[in-house]
Design a protein around this motif. Structure first.
Motif, PDB file in Angstrom:
ATOM      1  N   PRO A 101       0.786  -1.090   0.030  1.00 33.00           N
ATOM      2  CA  PRO A 101       0.258   0.104   0.053  1.00 33.00           C
ATOM      3  C   PRO A 101       0.904   1.311  -0.205  1.00 33.00           C
ATOM      4  N   ILE A 102       0.544   2.049  -0.940  1.00 31.90           N
ATOM      5  CA  ILE A 102       1.277   3.446  -0.977  1.00 31.90           C
ATOM      6  C   ILE A 102       0.443   4.670  -0.665  1.00 31.90           C
ATOM      7  N   TYR A 103       0.804   5.642  -0.119  1.00 34.70           N
ATOM      8  CA  TYR A 103      -0.253   6.668   0.277  1.00 34.70           C
ATOM      9  C   TYR A 103       0.517   7.771  -0.320  1.00 34.70           C
ATOM     10  N   PHE A 104      -0.190   8.663  -0.765  1.00 33.17           N
ATOM     11  CA  PHE A 104       0.633   9.922  -1.548  1.00 33.17           C
ATOM     12  C   PHE A 104       0.015  11.011  -1.095  1.00 33.17           C
ATOM     13  N   ILE A 105       0.722  11.969  -0.029  1.00 37.58           N
ATOM     14  CA  ILE A 105      -0.231  13.205   0.524  1.00 37.58           C
ATOM     15  C   ILE A 105       0.456  14.436  -0.409  1.00 37.58           C
ATOM     16  N   ASP A 106      -0.361  15.113  -1.052  1.00 36.54           N
ATOM     17  CA  ASP A 106       0.322  16.319  -1.778  1.00 36.54           C
ATOM     18  C   ASP A 106      -1.041  17.103  -2.166  1.00 36.54           C
ATOM     19  N   PRO A 107      -0.828  18.416  -1.976  1.00 39.55           N
ATOM     20  CA  PRO A 107      -2.072  19.292  -2.543  1.00 39.55           C
ATOM     21  C   PRO A 107      -2.022  19.461  -4.033  1.00 39.55           C
ATOM     22  N   SER A 108      -1.092  19.119  -4.812  1.00 38.10           N
ATOM     23  CA  SER A 108      -1.212  19.077  -6.217  1.00 38.10           C
ATOM     24  C   SER A 108      -0.412  17.847  -6.615  1.00 38.10           C
ATOM     25  N   PRO A 109      -1.064  16.738  -6.585  1.00 39.23           N
ATOM     26  CA  PRO A 109      -0.326  15.236  -6.875  1.00 39.23           C
ATOM     27  C   PRO A 109      -0.410  15.219  -8.259  1.00 39.23           C
ATOM     28  N   SER A 110       1.057  14.786  -8.662  1.00 33.14           N
ATOM     29  CA  SER A 110       1.216  14.620 -10.065  1.00 33.14           C
ATOM     30  C   SER A 110       1.813  13.003 -10.180  1.00 33.14           C
ATOM     31  N   VAL A 111       0.944  12.364 -10.106  1.00 34.31           N
ATOM     32  CA  VAL A 111       1.124  10.843 -10.089  1.00 34.31           C
ATOM     33  C   VAL A 111       0.382  10.212 -11.111  1.00 34.31           C
ATOM     34  N   ASN A 112       0.978   9.129 -11.589  1.00 31.55           N
ATOM     35  CA  ASN A 112       0.199   8.293 -12.625  1.00 31.55           C
ATOM     36  C   ASN A 112      -0.334   7.049 -11.815  1.00 31.55           C
TER      37      ASN A 112
END
Length: 229
Positions: A191-202
């Motif tokens: 499991p990967i959690y990505f916290i960012d206000p402008s997420p740039s992820v595929n």
């Protein structure tokens, strides 16, 4: 029963709300300087006084900033999990908040090292000046990994990421080395959690990706609460 391992990868967005400026402004300058002037071995060779002064200002700033609620929330994870924070930041805010296992990929502002012996690293709170020497008479320099230099802590970061049961990425683009590269070492179905206000992820790149579109100060406490349930 062994605790689950969490690898937490943090970037500039982690410390932005504490008042530490992100690495480069939109114009490509860092605090008004071309990065080549202040963050390369060539820049240091050309104008060491300018480079030392630049990092002295950054170091002074650390005495006036405090961890935000995101930094503080990560400490609580240590109650239930084995936690390693792998940060691209050179500040000490994770440590100030109370995190006990922090690996700095890009060095630390509160340390300096010998220009001749890179294994000679000293704690350093105040200004670093020309004429501050190691015991063998060599100039000391900021303990910062500059552009064009090897990242000595990358191997241990990879090793831990490969073992992690959960990965959390905070305030760093998943397009930029080294965080982007580290994620590729995760076990399948981690499991990967990505916290960012402008997420740039595929989202197609990862099997179990959860995006939390918030700042570190808001998003991290929410996720930590979920994981501790």
């Amino acid at each position: 029963m062994a605790k689950q391992k969490i690898a937490i990868l943090t970037g500039a967005g982690m410390s932005a709300e504490s008042g530490i400026k992100t690495f480069r402004d939109a114009d490509g300058l860092w605090e008004g300087h071309d990065v080549k002037e202040v963050a390369t071995p060539e820049g240091f060779a050309n104008n060491p006084a300018l480079v030392l002064n630049f990092y002295n200002q950054r170091r002074r700033q650390l005495h006036h900033v405090q961890p935000n609620s995101g930094h503080k929330a990560l400490v609580a994870l240590e109650e239930k999990f084995e936690v390693k924070i792998i940060t691209q930041n050179v500040d000490n805010l994770h440590e100030k908040a109370g995190s006990t296992d922090v690996l700095h990929l890009h060095g630390e502002l509160l340390k300096v090292r010998s220009t001749k012996n890179e294994d000679l690293i000293l704690d350093w709170e105040g200004d670093l000046m020309l004429g501050d020497l190691d015991e063998k008479g060599h100039q000391l320099r900021p303990h910062i990994v500059w552009f064009g230099e090897l990242v000595p802590m990358l191997e241990p970061a990879i090793t831990y990421t490969m073992k992690a049961d959960i990965i959390i990425i905070i305030g760093t683009s998943m397009q930029v080395y080294p965080a982007a590269g580290l994620v590729n070492y995760a076990k399948p179905n981690t499991p990967i959690y990505f916290i960012d206000p402008s997420p740039s992820v595929n989202t197609n790149e990862f099997d179990k990706l959860t995006i939390i579109q918030e700042t570190a100060a808001n998003g991290v406490p929410k996720l930590v609460q979920e994981l501790l349930k």
